[in-house]
Scaffold this motif. Structure first.
Motif, PDB file in Angstrom:
ATOM      1  N   LEU A   1       0.695  -1.142  -0.048  1.00 55.23           N
ATOM      2  CA  LEU A   1       0.010  -0.086  -0.072  1.00 55.23           C
ATOM      3  C   LEU A   1       0.862   1.297  -0.225  1.00 55.23           C
ATOM      4  N   ASP A   2       1.964   1.295   0.790  1.00 55.81           N
ATOM      5  CA  ASP A   2       2.753   2.615   0.991  1.00 55.81           C
ATOM      6  C   ASP A   2       3.237   2.805  -0.487  1.00 55.81           C
ATOM      7  N   VAL A   3       4.002   1.617  -1.253  1.00 63.39           N
ATOM      8  CA  VAL A   3       4.411   1.719  -2.480  1.00 63.39           C
ATOM      9  C   VAL A   3       3.481   2.280  -3.501  1.00 63.39           C
ATOM     10  N   LEU A   4       2.277   1.628  -3.555  1.00 61.18           N
ATOM     11  CA  LEU A   4       1.192   2.133  -4.657  1.00 61.18           C
ATOM     12  C   LEU A   4       0.601   3.619  -4.056  1.00 61.18           C
ATOM     13  N   ARG A   5       0.636   4.029  -2.830  1.00 61.05           N
ATOM     14  CA  ARG A   5       0.210   5.256  -2.962  1.00 61.05           C
ATOM     15  C   ARG A   5       1.243   6.372  -3.184  1.00 61.05           C
ATOM     16  N   GLU A   6       2.283   6.059  -2.995  1.00 55.40           N
ATOM     17  CA  GLU A   6       3.307   6.883  -3.131  1.00 55.40           C
ATOM     18  C   GLU A   6       3.662   7.256  -4.815  1.00 55.40           C
ATOM     19  N   HIS A   7       3.533   5.881  -5.474  1.00 55.77           N
ATOM     20  CA  HIS A   7       3.922   6.017  -6.867  1.00 55.77           C
ATOM     21  C   HIS A   7       2.612   5.347  -7.773  1.00 55.77           C
ATOM     22  N   ARG A   8       1.527   5.975  -7.374  1.00 53.93           N
ATOM     23  CA  ARG A   8       0.088   5.450  -7.833  1.00 53.93           C
ATOM     24  C   ARG A   8       0.340   5.731  -9.530  1.00 53.93           C
ATOM     25  N   ASP A   9       0.765   6.918  -9.920  1.00 51.00           N
ATOM     26  CA  ASP A   9       0.572   7.395 -11.306  1.00 51.00           C
ATOM     27  C   ASP A   9       1.498   6.454 -12.213  1.00 51.00           C
ATOM     28  N   GLU A  10       2.697   6.193 -11.662  1.00 48.05           N
ATOM     29  CA  GLU A  10       3.658   5.290 -12.507  1.00 48.05           C
ATOM     30  C   GLU A  10       3.082   4.048 -12.532  1.00 48.05           C
ATOM     31  N   ILE A  11       2.718   3.277 -11.496  1.00 46.90           N
ATOM     32  CA  ILE A  11       2.050   1.949 -11.243  1.00 46.90           C
ATOM     33  C   ILE A  11       0.833   1.803 -12.157  1.00 46.90           C
ATOM     34  N   ALA A  12      -0.131   3.042 -12.009  1.00 46.38           N
ATOM     35  CA  ALA A  12      -1.600   2.835 -12.786  1.00 46.38           C
ATOM     36  C   ALA A  12      -1.379   2.732 -14.487  1.00 46.38           C
ATOM     37  N   ASN A  13       0.099   3.194 -15.017  1.00 43.95           N
ATOM     38  CA  ASN A  13       0.318   3.154 -16.321  1.00 43.95           C
ATOM     39  C   ASN A  13       0.482   1.631 -16.747  1.00 43.95           C
ATOM     40  N   HIS A  14       0.773   0.901 -15.838  1.00 46.39           N
ATOM     41  CA  HIS A  14       1.064  -0.674 -16.124  1.00 46.39           C
ATOM     42  C   HIS A  14      -0.340  -1.369 -15.729  1.00 46.39           C
ATOM     43  N   LEU A  15      -1.369  -0.865 -15.498  1.00 48.25           N
ATOM     44  CA  LEU A  15      -2.726  -1.551 -15.040  1.00 48.25           C
ATOM     45  C   LEU A  15      -3.930  -1.221 -16.083  1.00 48.25           C
TER      46      LEU A  15
ATOM     47  N   ASN B   1      -9.006   7.922  -7.795  1.00 47.87           N
ATOM     48  CA  ASN B   1      -8.765   9.415  -7.681  1.00 47.87           C
ATOM     49  C   ASN B   1      -7.731   9.916  -8.843  1.00 47.87           C
ATOM     50  N   ILE B   2      -7.312   8.976  -9.642  1.00 46.48           N
ATOM     51  CA  ILE B   2      -6.470   9.220 -10.628  1.00 46.48           C
ATOM     52  C   ILE B   2      -7.065   9.033 -12.004  1.00 46.48           C
ATOM     53  N   GLY B   3      -8.339   8.219 -11.864  1.00 45.23           N
ATOM     54  CA  GLY B   3      -9.062   8.003 -13.227  1.00 45.23           C
ATOM     55  C   GLY B   3      -8.979   6.641 -13.322  1.00 45.23           C
TER      56      GLY B   3
END
Length: 196
Positions: A51-65, A88-90
């Motif tokens: 969770l802490d990694v996902l919240r901190e880097h959600r934009d970059e991780i979301a690009n791979h989801l 929250n980032i769409g």
């Protein structure tokens, strides 16, 4: 991705998820527990993105989801927090495993097991309870120690009201809970390998 208002992603029942996975059409599973919790027991084929990694880097991780995903944690609470961050980032292709690993295991569904460790919520109960007990007993000799018990009580009340836990976040950073390396680079490498 445009930002949207805070919303909670829908849930998926454990039985429905198992059926999707058995037919080969299942979504990608992202487990947001600590690496140590993940190593203890996880659904085969899931990816660990704490969770802490996902919240901190959600934009970059979301690009791979880019496919449907289901977020998993112990009970559904941390997965809901992660899902809200992604919504929250769409990102709209997100669901939460209702009841988390607790429900998955109660139903006897397949899990991959490793070294057994205490889950984070149990660790919080142990640490908070130990501090309260010690400070109350110590207040017999040093009366001001009772305020430490009060501070822990206030912290637990705040944790319940805000659905966050500062003690849990601190404990998740201990070496015991870190397990295998789970930094942004390793997460993105795993997610990218699945996409290709």
């Amino acid at each position: 991705m445009a930002a949207t208002s805070t919303s909670t992603p829908p849930t998926i029942d454990a039985t429905e998820l198992r059926e999707l996975r058995n037919t080969g059409t299942g979504p990608r599973l992202i487990d947001v527990r600590t690496p140590a919790e993940f190593e203890t027991a996880h659904i085969p084929g899931s990816y660990n993105v704490p969770l802490d990694v996902l919240r901190e880097h959600r934009d970059e991780i979301a690009n791979h989801l880019d496919e449907d995903i289901v977020l998993v944690c112990r009970s559904g609470q941390r997965a809901t927090t992660a899902g809200e961050a992604l919504h929250n980032i769409g990102l709209t292709n997100v669901r939460i495993l209702a009841g988390g690993m607790n429900t998955w295991q109660e139903r006897g569904f397949n899990v991959r097991r490793g070294a057994q460790r205490w889950d984070l919520e149990r660790q919080v109960r142990l640490v908070a309870g130990s501090i309260v007990l010690t400070s109350i007993l110590g207040s017999i000799a040093k009366p001001k120690l009772k305020w430490l018990a009060g501070a822990i009580g206030a912290g637990l009340t705040t944790a319940a009201l805000t659905n966050t836990c500062a003690m849990g976040m601190m404990l998740s950073r201990l070496p015991y809970n870190r397990g295998a390396a789970c930094d942004l680079d390793s997460v993105v490498t795993q997610l990218s390998a699945k996409s290709s």
